[in-house]
Scaffold this motif. Structure first.
Motif, PDB file in Angstrom:
ATOM      1  N   LEU A   1       0.761  -1.058   0.005  1.00  0.00           N
ATOM      2  CA  LEU A   1      -0.008   0.084   0.160  1.00  0.00           C
ATOM      3  C   LEU A   1       0.935   1.254   0.062  1.00  0.00           C
ATOM      4  CD1 LEU A   1      -3.095  -0.605   2.284  1.00  0.00           C
ATOM      5  CD2 LEU A   1      -3.280   0.263   0.065  1.00  0.00           C
ATOM      6  N   ILE A   2       2.012   1.234   0.598  1.00  0.00           N
ATOM      7  CA  ILE A   2       2.709   2.506   0.875  1.00  0.00           C
ATOM      8  C   ILE A   2       3.355   2.599  -0.632  1.00  0.00           C
ATOM      9  CG2 ILE A   2       5.031   3.329   1.604  1.00  0.00           C
ATOM     10  CD1 ILE A   2       4.098   1.908   4.455  1.00  0.00           C
TER      11      ILE A   2
ATOM     12  N   ALA B   1       0.826   4.181  -2.849  1.00  0.00           N
ATOM     13  CA  ALA B   1       0.391   5.539  -2.726  1.00  0.00           C
ATOM     14  C   ALA B   1       1.656   6.495  -2.956  1.00  0.00           C
ATOM     15  CB  ALA B   1       0.434   5.952  -0.973  1.00  0.00           C
TER      16      ALA B   1
ATOM     17  N   ALA C   1       1.759   9.493  -5.831  1.00  0.00           N
ATOM     18  CA  ALA C   1       2.268  10.823  -5.338  1.00  0.00           C
ATOM     19  C   ALA C   1       3.457  11.193  -6.500  1.00  0.00           C
ATOM     20  CB  ALA C   1       2.834  10.796  -3.973  1.00  0.00           C
TER      21      ALA C   1
END
Ligand code: ASP
Length: 432
Positions: free
Chosen positions: A11-12, A15, A19
């Motif tokens: 998930l990181i 994300a 970004a």
């Protein structure tokens, strides 16, 4: 120090990828930079996953089939698997049709938006249509003929021929059941060993999953079309997404809770990493190795079941795709000002079922097969130009549903055959 659980790492990565994609594409050189220097790592990650798919199917399916005591057990497994797959797909299409009839997203499309989309995406739609047309002019039994390869090396040479490989391996497994046990034993032990090695290779590939998904999502954001299009097609997209959400958050968890007594949390913790990968790669085939690993080792379905149900599912069971095809067909028809009659809706159920079975487990395949659904209800297939622009994000979400549905059916079939045991004594949250 305890490492972060795999799903958090992924998930990181996702994300951070989104970004970075936004940030870099705000510079004039940014998009090209992402394409040249970041996207290749995503491609390498997907290639690694695909690389493992055919050897994994061969090793685990030979072991799985030969562990079944007799041919009767195999046919029970086969009929239950197909039965549940058809059942879940018909439910998915029905949910899609109910929601699209309720929301009527096609009637909200402005005349000007329609013309603009048709002009901007008409050429790409034409290309998709000719690919779909090429596959259409074939006899009624050609799908059956396609399952039987005339050369196994040729069949195993392409990830697109998964059903042919499955056919050969099941056939081989049947031979293995029928020969004398002392002759079969060394063959079985060999493939058991190969299978362990491949599972270990998957563990190793997953170590770079966060980097892989970072690269995939950064490239996706950098290459995506302008946000205005998302606004014009927002209601349509939300209609598809709410149908998919009903399947993911209600239908499948309830089914596994009811049939297999697996709680909501355990279900998602078990298959979460496979779902995240499905989202990042948009391909059930690329996700397959991880789906198999998770359903076996973290949910506890035995190999005899997963090794058959999951590869077959990745190829033919596409609930998310079928729901999307049903919604899209009605949406496009409405956008052209035509109402879809009850008879046509029934035709959609049948053709979306068949089209989703025929859809390849790779990015963007669902929209090609949509052409067939549209033609079956007499809608101009050029209408796919209306939805092409937002196909990718929807593809990512429907692939999550496709993979979740495969896992659900593996659990339900496993339970019904007494082949769901407690998962290996591992901490749910640990890393492989
Ligand atoms: N990408 C989907 C899958 O691999 C197929 C589709 O395009 O709907 O499951």
């Amino acid at each position: 120090m305890k490492r972060l659980a795999l799903h958090w790492q992924i998930l990181i990565g996702m994300a951070a990828g989104i970004a970075a994609g936004y940030f870099l594409s705000s510079f004039s050189w940014g998009t090209q930079f992402v394409i040249n220097w970041i996207k290749p790592f995503g491609t390498i990650f997907i290639n690694l996953l695909k690389l493992i798919a055919i050897p994994l199917i061969v090793a685990s399916l030979i072991k799985g089939v030969s562990d079944l005591e007799d041919i009767r057990q195999l046919s029970r497994l086969g009929t239950r698997t197909l039965g549940f797959y058809i059942f879940s797909t018909v439910i998915a299409i029905t949910i899609g049709l109910l929601i699209v009839n309720l929301v009527n997203p096609g009637s909200l499309i402005q005349e000007s938006t329609r013309t603009e989309l048709m002009t901007s995406f008409g050429t790409s739609a034409g290309q998709s249509m000719s690919v779909a047309e090429a596959g259409k002019n074939r006899g009624p039994l050609s799908a059956l003929v396609d399952v039987v390869p005339d050369n196994i090396i040729g069949a195993a040479g392409s990830n697109g021929n998964m059903l042919q490989v499955i056919f050969f391996v099941v056939f081989f497994g049947i031979g293995l059941i029928l020969i004398a046990p002392e002759k079969a034993e060394p063959v079985k032990r060999f493939f058991e060993g190969v299978n362990e090695v491949i599972l270990k290779m998957i563990d190793l590939i997953m170590l770079i999953a966060p980097i892989g998904v970072f690269a995939l999502l950064a490239a996706l954001v950098a290459e995506s079309p302008s946000p205005d299009i998302f606004k014009a097609l927002g209601v349509y997209a939300l209609t598809v997404l709410s149908g998919l959400a009903i399947l993911i958050f209600l239908f499948y968890p309830l089914l596994v809770r009811f049939f297999a007594g697996i709680s909501y949390g355990d279900f998602f913790r078990g298959i979460g990493p496979a779902q995240l990968l499905a989202f990042s790669t948009s391909s059930s085939a690329a996700t397959l190795p991880v789906t198999m690993e998770r359903v076996e080792e973290h949910i506890g379905v035995e190999k005899e079941v997963t090794s058959f149900v999951l590869p077959v599912g990745a190829t033919i069971n596409m609930d998310g795709t079928s729901l999307y095809q049903a919604v899209a067909a009605v949406f496009i028809s409405q956008a052209f000002g035509d109402d879809v009659t009850i008879g046509e809706q029934l035709t959609i159920v049948l053709t979306a079922l068949l089209a989703s079975i025929g859809t390849a487990a790779v990015p963007g395949a669902g929209i090609l097969m949509l052409v067939i659904v549209l033609e079956s209800i007499g809608v101009n297939p050029a209408g796919i130009a209306l939805i092409l622009a937002i196909d990718r994000p929807l593809d990512m979400c429907r692939t999550v549903v496709n993979v979740t549905s495969d896992a659900t059916v593996a659990i339900v079939v496993g339970k019904s055959l007494g082949k769901l045991t407690a998962p290996r004594p591992k901490n749910w949250d640990d890393n492989f």
